[in-house]
Write a protein that holds these residues in place. Structure first.
Motif, PDB file in Angstrom:
ATOM      1  N   GLU A  87       0.797  -1.074   0.027  1.00 49.19           N
ATOM      2  CA  GLU A  87      -0.026   0.162   0.026  1.00 49.19           C
ATOM      3  C   GLU A  87       0.886   1.225   0.086  1.00 49.19           C
ATOM      4  O   GLU A  87       1.742   1.369   0.858  1.00 49.19           O
ATOM      5  CB  GLU A  87      -0.870   0.072   1.331  1.00 49.19           C
ATOM      6  N   LEU A  88       0.491   2.020  -0.837  1.00 47.82           N
ATOM      7  CA  LEU A  88       1.643   3.061  -1.108  1.00 47.82           C
ATOM      8  C   LEU A  88       0.713   4.799  -0.593  1.00 47.82           C
ATOM      9  O   LEU A  88      -0.517   4.708  -0.694  1.00 47.82           O
ATOM     10  CB  LEU A  88       1.584   3.386  -2.683  1.00 47.82           C
ATOM     11  N   PHE A  89       1.641   5.443  -0.179  1.00 48.99           N
ATOM     12  CA  PHE A  89       1.064   6.893   0.217  1.00 48.99           C
ATOM     13  C   PHE A  89       1.240   7.723  -0.842  1.00 48.99           C
ATOM     14  O   PHE A  89       2.302   8.100  -1.420  1.00 48.99           O
ATOM     15  CB  PHE A  89       2.177   7.346   1.458  1.00 48.99           C
ATOM     16  N   TYR A  90       0.135   8.148  -1.564  1.00 46.63           N
ATOM     17  CA  TYR A  90      -0.022   9.024  -2.639  1.00 46.63           C
ATOM     18  C   TYR A  90       0.744   8.366  -3.922  1.00 46.63           C
ATOM     19  O   TYR A  90       1.490   9.189  -4.606  1.00 46.63           O
ATOM     20  CB  TYR A  90       0.365  10.362  -2.494  1.00 46.63           C
ATOM     21  N   GLY A  91       1.062   6.978  -3.930  1.00 47.16           N
ATOM     22  CA  GLY A  91       1.749   6.596  -4.843  1.00 47.16           C
ATOM     23  C   GLY A  91       3.362   6.778  -4.802  1.00 47.16           C
ATOM     24  O   GLY A  91       4.004   6.524  -5.833  1.00 47.16           O
ATOM     25  N   GLN A  92       3.832   7.373  -3.566  1.00 51.62           N
ATOM     26  CA  GLN A  92       5.036   7.543  -3.404  1.00 51.62           C
ATOM     27  C   GLN A  92       6.160   6.618  -2.569  1.00 51.62           C
ATOM     28  O   GLN A  92       7.318   6.724  -2.801  1.00 51.62           O
ATOM     29  CB  GLN A  92       5.199   9.190  -3.054  1.00 51.62           C
ATOM     30  N   MET A 265      12.051   7.505   0.744  1.00 48.94           N
ATOM     31  CA  MET A 265      12.460   8.632   0.306  1.00 48.94           C
ATOM     32  C   MET A 265      11.394   9.523  -0.742  1.00 48.94           C
ATOM     33  O   MET A 265      10.726   8.860  -1.589  1.00 48.94           O
ATOM     34  CB  MET A 265      13.628   8.519  -0.712  1.00 48.94           C
ATOM     35  N   VAL A 266      10.990  10.824  -0.290  1.00 41.13           N
ATOM     36  CA  VAL A 266       9.911  11.338  -1.092  1.00 41.13           C
ATOM     37  C   VAL A 266      10.600  12.864  -1.612  1.00 41.13           C
ATOM     38  O   VAL A 266      11.064  13.505  -0.642  1.00 41.13           O
ATOM     39  CB  VAL A 266       8.663  11.746  -0.174  1.00 41.13           C
ATOM     40  N   PRO A 267      10.638  12.969  -2.593  1.00 44.22           N
ATOM     41  CA  PRO A 267      10.124  12.132  -4.026  1.00 44.22           C
ATOM     42  C   PRO A 267      11.072  10.970  -4.026  1.00 44.22           C
ATOM     43  O   PRO A 267      11.923  10.857  -3.297  1.00 44.22           O
ATOM     44  CB  PRO A 267      10.584  13.132  -4.750  1.00 44.22           C
ATOM     45  N   ILE A 268      10.232   9.984  -4.819  1.00 45.77           N
ATOM     46  CA  ILE A 268      10.820   8.649  -4.716  1.00 45.77           C
ATOM     47  C   ILE A 268      12.081   8.728  -5.675  1.00 45.77           C
ATOM     48  O   ILE A 268      12.441   9.365  -6.363  1.00 45.77           O
ATOM     49  CB  ILE A 268       9.453   7.811  -5.623  1.00 45.77           C
ATOM     50  N   ARG A 269      12.816   7.523  -4.925  1.00 47.53           N
ATOM     51  CA  ARG A 269      13.960   7.167  -6.005  1.00 47.53           C
ATOM     52  C   ARG A 269      13.923   5.764  -6.300  1.00 47.53           C
ATOM     53  O   ARG A 269      14.613   4.785  -5.752  1.00 47.53           O
ATOM     54  CB  ARG A 269      15.194   7.362  -5.031  1.00 47.53           C
TER      55      ARG A 269
END
Length: 388
Positions: A87-92, A265-269
């Motif tokens: 499950e992702l948090f806002y897809g990130q 990491m947000v933004p994603i890497r």
């Protein structure tokens, strides 16, 4: 038995409270959180693993204190993690890996280290009665008419100055044993040692006040990785040479400080392979390291007529470790989302300076400071200068 009874009680009561009172539902939620944080000999309530060891802290004695304690990062039930593994948090980033603060951002948790006193609560700050360097309640007790108690004493508290230093440039080899400092990395470490020695010496170039006198570096802590240990040794040599009265205590290497990916990491890497597994394996260890080194001072008992400057009592501690760990510590200490850690840059042998005040507030003096290095001595691992 208690856990089963509490679950049945909560499941039957919450629907009723939803009909009559939002405040009532909030009360049950607070009780549930209290049960989660209520440690026993095995697991916490509802099948949660035990909460992180909150050390060093003052052991709480009431349910309210337990609810207020700590970081709020609690693992979910094993079955919940299993069912919602992706499950992702806002897809990130994965929700299960996210840090959950006790209070929503940007509110400050005044009991973030479990050492809050009646004089350092939110209510005390709102009333302007917060106690910073001394504790009047304890002072009054110490100086009562009871002859069995010592007289003319008070508890005097310090600010804790935490100086985080990233290791110098190193050989980026496959094997850990080969990841030693480069010649430039050794130069960076010595230059950083001289910079810290300047801080320890103080200065007479400003108008005299308590902030410009000499300071004592109490200890140098270091991770158990070669590049950090070599950096710490070179820093200690320089500080000892330029401030011989400053008896440096280089601590044994601490594996809790070893480098890793500390949080999502947000933004994603997505270009970092194995990130999810590495975070899962090290997240609790990283949080344990934070709790070990970041906390307010409990104070020492002194005579009422002791004129020792508060700042002369302050502790200065150096932690030589790694860029990812430093950025995580920075976010956690300032109560910012740890998922933002990769938005900062910490160059080789840069200095990140945090001050933890006696009342529990945290101030950042500098982030990734490399003013002690020339531009041609500035590196971020294999990158040189700032334009990369």
């Amino acid at each position: 038995m208690f856990h089963q009874s509490f679950r049945r009680f909560s499941s039957s009561l919450i629907p009723a409270l939803r009909q009559y009172s939002v405040a009532g539902a909030a009360t049950v939620a607070a009780c549930s959180l209290g049960a989660i944080l209520w440690k026993n000999d095995e697991d916490s309530a509802f099948g949660f693993p035990q909460f992180f060891p909150l050390s060093p802290i003052v052991t709480p004695t009431t349910l309210t204190e337990r609810v207020n304690i700590g970081s709020g990062w609690i693992r979910r039930k094993e079955e919940e993690v299993k069912d919602n593994k992706d499950e992702l948090f806002y897809g990130q980033c994965l929700k299960r890996q996210m840090f959950t603060p006790v209070l929503p951002y940007p509110a400050w948790n005044y009991n973030w280290d479990g050492r809050m006193t009646p004089g350092t609560t939110l209510e005390a700050f709102r009333a302007g009665t917060q106690h910073l360097r001394t504790d009047p309640a304890e002072e009054e007790a110490e100086n009562s008419d009871d002859p069995s108690k010592p007289q003319k004493r008070r508890r005097k508290k310090k600010s804790r100055h935490i100086i985080l230093v990233r290791h110098g440039q190193y050989e980026e080899k496959q094997e850990e044993k080969d990841r030693v400092l480069t010649p430039l990395g050794r130069f960076q470490a010595r230059a950083t040692g001289r910079r810290l020695a300047q801080i320890a010496q103080g200065t007479k170039n400003f108008f005299p006040d308590n902030f410009n006198g000499p300071c004592h570096i109490k200890a140098i802590h270091v991770s158990d990785m070669i590049r950090a240990k070599e950096t710490a040794e070179l820093i200690a040599e320089q500080v000892q040479y330029y401030t011989p009265k400053n008896k440096i205590l280089l601590q044994p290497p601490d594996p809790l400080l070893n480098e890793t990916l500390p949080a999502p990491m947000v933004p994603i890497r997505p270009d970092i392979p194995g990130a999810t597994e590495e975070i899962d394996s090290n997240q609790e260890r990283v949080e344990e390291a934070f709790r070990k080194y970041f906390y307010r001072d409990d104070g020492i008992m002194t005579d009422l007529d002791d004129e020792t400057s508060n700042n002369e009592l302050d502790d200065f501690e150096v932690i030589v470790c790694h860029g990812n760990m430093i950025r995580y510590f920075l976010c956690r200490a300032l109560q910012l989302p740890p998922e933002a850690w990769l938005r900062f840059s910490t160059f080789n042998c840069s200095i990140t300076y945090l001050v933890i005040r006696p009342e529990g507030l945290v101030v950042c003096r500098s982030v990734g400071d490399i003013g002690h290095l020339n531009y041609d001595q500035t590196t971020f691992s294999g990158y040189f200068g700032l334009k990369w």
